[in-house]
Design a protein around this motif. Sequence first.
Motif, PDB file in Angstrom:
ATOM      1  N   SER A 259      48.804  16.117   5.479  1.00  6.00           N
ATOM      2  CA  SER A 259      48.543  17.355   4.740  1.00  6.00           C
ATOM      3  C   SER A 259      48.431  17.101   3.237  1.00  6.00           C
ATOM      4  O   SER A 259      47.754  17.845   2.531  1.00  6.00           O
ATOM      5  CB  SER A 259      49.654  18.383   5.003  1.00  6.00           C
ATOM      6  OG  SER A 259      50.908  17.910   4.555  1.00  6.00           O
ATOM      7  N   ALA A 260      49.062  16.015   2.751  1.00  8.25           N
ATOM      8  CA  ALA A 260      48.993  15.705   1.318  1.00  8.25           C
ATOM      9  C   ALA A 260      47.574  15.388   0.877  1.00  8.25           C
ATOM     10  O   ALA A 260      47.215  15.590  -0.280  1.00  8.25           O
ATOM     11  CB  ALA A 260      49.911  14.528   0.994  1.00  8.25           C
ATOM     12  N   MET A 261      46.736  14.902   1.816  1.00  9.14           N
ATOM     13  CA  MET A 261      45.357  14.617   1.457  1.00  9.14           C
ATOM     14  C   MET A 261      44.528  15.895   1.376  1.00  9.14           C
ATOM     15  O   MET A 261      43.382  15.873   0.946  1.00  9.14           O
ATOM     16  CB  MET A 261      44.749  13.630   2.465  1.00  9.14           C
ATOM     17  CG  MET A 261      43.534  12.883   1.940  1.00  9.14           C
ATOM     18  SD  MET A 261      43.694  12.156   0.286  1.00  9.14           S
ATOM     19  CE  MET A 261      44.610  10.661   0.627  1.00  9.14           C
ATOM     20  N   PHE A 262      45.118  17.022   1.780  1.00 12.43           N
ATOM     21  CA  PHE A 262      44.495  18.332   1.576  1.00 12.43           C
ATOM     22  C   PHE A 262      45.115  19.046   0.375  1.00 12.43           C
ATOM     23  O   PHE A 262      44.410  19.625  -0.442  1.00 12.43           O
ATOM     24  CB  PHE A 262      44.659  19.209   2.823  1.00 12.43           C
ATOM     25  CG  PHE A 262      43.877  18.746   4.015  1.00 12.43           C
ATOM     26  CD1 PHE A 262      42.529  19.079   4.150  1.00 12.43           C
ATOM     27  CD2 PHE A 262      44.464  17.975   5.007  1.00 12.43           C
ATOM     28  CE1 PHE A 262      41.797  18.658   5.254  1.00 12.43           C
ATOM     29  CE2 PHE A 262      43.744  17.544   6.117  1.00 12.43           C
ATOM     30  CZ  PHE A 262      42.411  17.883   6.243  1.00 12.43           C
ATOM     31  N   THR A 263      46.434  19.005   0.298  1.00 12.79           N
ATOM     32  CA  THR A 263      47.137  19.785  -0.734  1.00 12.79           C
ATOM     33  C   THR A 263      47.405  18.990  -2.006  1.00 12.79           C
ATOM     34  O   THR A 263      47.605  19.568  -3.069  1.00 12.79           O
ATOM     35  CB  THR A 263      48.495  20.264  -0.191  1.00 12.79           C
ATOM     36  OG1 THR A 263      49.345  19.129   0.051  1.00 12.79           O
ATOM     37  CG2 THR A 263      48.310  21.039   1.106  1.00 12.79           C
ATOM     38  N   GLY A 264      47.435  17.658  -1.886  1.00 10.43           N
ATOM     39  CA  GLY A 264      47.764  16.821  -3.034  1.00 10.43           C
ATOM     40  C   GLY A 264      49.257  16.632  -3.237  1.00 10.43           C
ATOM     41  O   GLY A 264      49.673  15.932  -4.151  1.00 10.43           O
ATOM     42  N   ARG A 265      50.079  17.208  -2.361  1.00 10.79           N
ATOM     43  CA  ARG A 265      51.533  17.154  -2.545  1.00 10.79           C
ATOM     44  C   ARG A 265      52.224  16.604  -1.306  1.00 10.79           C
ATOM     45  O   ARG A 265      51.794  16.843  -0.183  1.00 10.79           O
ATOM     46  CB  ARG A 265      52.078  18.554  -2.865  1.00 10.79           C
ATOM     47  CG  ARG A 265      51.517  19.117  -4.166  1.00 10.79           C
ATOM     48  CD  ARG A 265      51.954  20.559  -4.400  1.00 10.79           C
ATOM     49  NE  ARG A 265      51.439  21.052  -5.661  1.00 10.79           N
ATOM     50  CZ  ARG A 265      52.040  20.908  -6.839  1.00 10.79           C
ATOM     51  NH1 ARG A 265      53.217  20.293  -6.893  1.00 10.79           N
ATOM     52  NH2 ARG A 265      51.499  21.369  -7.942  1.00 10.79           N
ATOM     53  N   LYS A 266      53.300  15.861  -1.554  1.00 12.41           N
ATOM     54  CA  LYS A 266      54.138  15.343  -0.474  1.00 12.41           C
ATOM     55  C   LYS A 266      55.537  15.945  -0.594  1.00 12.41           C
ATOM     56  O   LYS A 266      56.047  16.145  -1.695  1.00 12.41           O
ATOM     57  CB  LYS A 266      54.240  13.813  -0.543  1.00 12.41           C
ATOM     58  CG  LYS A 266      52.994  13.074  -0.108  1.00 12.41           C
ATOM     59  CD  LYS A 266      53.242  11.570  -0.093  1.00 12.41           C
ATOM     60  CE  LYS A 266      52.012  10.814   0.388  1.00 12.41           C
ATOM     61  NZ  LYS A 266      52.251   9.339   0.411  1.00 12.41           N
ATOM     62  N   ILE A 267      56.121  16.211   0.561  1.00  8.89           N
ATOM     63  CA  ILE A 267      57.498  16.703   0.609  1.00  8.89           C
ATOM     64  C   ILE A 267      58.344  15.586   1.206  1.00  8.89           C
ATOM     65  O   ILE A 267      58.194  15.239   2.378  1.00  8.89           O
ATOM     66  CB  ILE A 267      57.602  17.992   1.445  1.00  8.89           C
ATOM     67  CG1 ILE A 267      56.721  19.075   0.844  1.00  8.89           C
ATOM     68  CG2 ILE A 267      59.051  18.460   1.518  1.00  8.89           C
ATOM     69  CD1 ILE A 267      56.634  20.333   1.680  1.00  8.89           C
ATOM     70  N   LEU A 268      59.223  15.007   0.403  1.00 12.24           N
ATOM     71  CA  LEU A 268      60.005  13.840   0.796  1.00 12.24           C
ATOM     72  C   LEU A 268      61.491  14.178   0.853  1.00 12.24           C
ATOM     73  O   LEU A 268      61.990  15.003   0.082  1.00 12.24           O
ATOM     74  CB  LEU A 268      59.769  12.691  -0.183  1.00 12.24           C
ATOM     75  CG  LEU A 268      58.299  12.301  -0.422  1.00 12.24           C
ATOM     76  CD1 LEU A 268      58.204  11.186  -1.454  1.00 12.24           C
ATOM     77  CD2 LEU A 268      57.628  11.888   0.879  1.00 12.24           C
ATOM     78  N   SER A 269      62.180  13.506   1.771  1.00 16.08           N
ATOM     79  CA  SER A 269      63.611  13.763   1.954  1.00 16.08           C
ATOM     80  C   SER A 269      64.486  12.771   1.196  1.00 16.08           C
ATOM     81  O   SER A 269      65.690  12.963   1.082  1.00 16.08           O
ATOM     82  CB  SER A 269      63.967  13.709   3.444  1.00 16.08           C
ATOM     83  OG  SER A 269      63.625  12.439   3.985  1.00 16.08           O
ATOM     84  N   ARG A 270      63.895  11.681   0.706  1.00 15.78           N
ATOM     85  CA  ARG A 270      64.634  10.705  -0.088  1.00 15.78           C
ATOM     86  C   ARG A 270      63.875  10.409  -1.361  1.00 15.78           C
ATOM     87  O   ARG A 270      62.660  10.536  -1.398  1.00 15.78           O
ATOM     88  CB  ARG A 270      64.834   9.407   0.713  1.00 15.78           C
ATOM     89  CG  ARG A 270      65.709   9.575   1.955  1.00 15.78           C
ATOM     90  CD  ARG A 270      65.944   8.257   2.669  1.00 15.78           C
ATOM     91  NE  ARG A 270      64.739   7.734   3.290  1.00 15.78           N
ATOM     92  CZ  ARG A 270      64.311   8.115   4.495  1.00 15.78           C
ATOM     93  NH1 ARG A 270      64.973   9.011   5.191  1.00 15.78           N
ATOM     94  NH2 ARG A 270      63.205   7.591   4.997  1.00 15.78           N
ATOM     95  N   ARG A 271      64.580   9.981  -2.392  1.00 20.55           N
ATOM     96  CA  ARG A 271      63.910   9.711  -3.659  1.00 20.55           C
ATOM     97  C   ARG A 271      62.999   8.502  -3.499  1.00 20.55           C
ATOM     98  O   ARG A 271      63.447   7.408  -3.135  1.00 20.55           O
ATOM     99  CB  ARG A 271      64.911   9.458  -4.781  1.00 20.55           C
ATOM    100  CG  ARG A 271      64.223   9.156  -6.113  1.00 20.55           C
ATOM    101  CD  ARG A 271      65.144   9.230  -7.306  1.00 20.55           C
ATOM    102  NE  ARG A 271      64.448   8.844  -8.521  1.00 20.55           N
ATOM    103  CZ  ARG A 271      63.605   9.629  -9.196  1.00 20.55           C
ATOM    104  NH1 ARG A 271      63.384  10.853  -8.768  1.00 20.55           N
ATOM    105  NH2 ARG A 271      63.021   9.203 -10.298  1.00 20.55           N
ATOM    106  N   PRO A 272      61.706   8.644  -3.788  1.00 17.12           N
ATOM    107  CA  PRO A 272      60.765   7.531  -3.610  1.00 17.12           C
ATOM    108  C   PRO A 272      60.866   6.515  -4.731  1.00 17.12           C
ATOM    109  O   PRO A 272      61.135   6.862  -5.892  1.00 17.12           O
ATOM    110  CB  PRO A 272      59.404   8.241  -3.614  1.00 17.12           C
ATOM    111  CG  PRO A 272      59.618   9.496  -4.390  1.00 17.12           C
ATOM    112  CD  PRO A 272      61.040   9.910  -4.130  1.00 17.12           C
ATOM    113  N   PRO A 273      60.658   5.223  -4.420  1.00 13.52           N
ATOM    114  CA  PRO A 273      60.697   4.182  -5.450  1.00 13.52           C
ATOM    115  C   PRO A 273      59.643   4.353  -6.531  1.00 13.52           C
ATOM    116  O   PRO A 273      59.822   3.864  -7.644  1.00 13.52           O
ATOM    117  CB  PRO A 273      60.460   2.892  -4.655  1.00 13.52           C
ATOM    118  CG  PRO A 273      60.829   3.218  -3.254  1.00 13.52           C
ATOM    119  CD  PRO A 273      60.477   4.655  -3.075  1.00 13.52           C
ATOM    120  N   ASP A 274      58.524   5.018  -6.202  1.00 16.48           N
ATOM    121  CA  ASP A 274      57.439   5.178  -7.187  1.00 16.48           C
ATOM    122  C   ASP A 274      57.419   6.566  -7.817  1.00 16.48           C
ATOM    123  O   ASP A 274      56.396   6.988  -8.359  1.00 16.48           O
ATOM    124  CB  ASP A 274      56.088   4.892  -6.534  1.00 16.48           C
ATOM    125  CG  ASP A 274      55.763   5.849  -5.379  1.00 16.48           C
ATOM    126  OD1 ASP A 274      56.697   6.484  -4.861  1.00 16.48           O
ATOM    127  OD2 ASP A 274      54.578   5.934  -5.006  1.00 16.48           O
TER     128      ASP A 274
END
Length: 242
Positions: A225-240
């Motif tokens: 869905s991020a490739m449609f909305t541009g946003r990701k919902i993550l449950s842990r802090r990402p390294p990047d």
Amino acid sequence: MSEYKEYVAWDLPTRWFHWINALAVLGLIGTALVILFGDALGLSAPGKVALKSIHVSLGYVMAINLVWRLVWAFLGNRYARWRGILPGGPGYLTVLRAYAASFLSGEPQQYVGHNPLARIGVALLFLLLIVQVATGLVIAGTDLYWPPFGHWFAAWVAAPGVDPSLVVPGATDLIDKASYDAMRAFRRPFVEVHELIFYALVVLIVLHVIAVVATEVHEGGSITSAMFTGRKILSRRPPDAP
């Protein structure tokens, strides 16, 4: 306990590139398969020329879209730029090992952009697309006499005294046979590479879909869905993360 947070990942030009490229490549694969098996399917000579015209037109779309993406890699957000999409750079092997270990542990790291393993796939995809575009433009010039090389090939095969602009596919009375045979011999390695990359791209696309599904299942993060909305919902802090 997981704490979900939304991150801005793919900017609009990156998302447009992805979907335009996906549609163009699927169209190219479909038309290429019919062209490859045209004789078995009973495709007529005019039908083959028409299908090649569609194939090359889709190739132009892919080429323009790819050039735009290569330029956008200098201008886009941090996840669209070269340092975010290609493997390498300081500490890359360390983060690649860390990601692989986390994936195998059952609690994979979540990335806003491409994870370290995906960056290898992206680099390979870009390389294959660039080679496919380059060889495709040569083949389009030899088959249909279309730009950017078509006029040069038409001038090569035109019979003495014939205006190269009059040379079209199937116009055997306007070409010099010896020159035409020489041109086709020059063309042959480009066709072989083009067909090889075609099959490699099909395999890579299948692997890409499998990787997206596997990552979505094991990591979450609303990757598709991020490739449609541009946003990701993550449950842990990402390294990047910024």
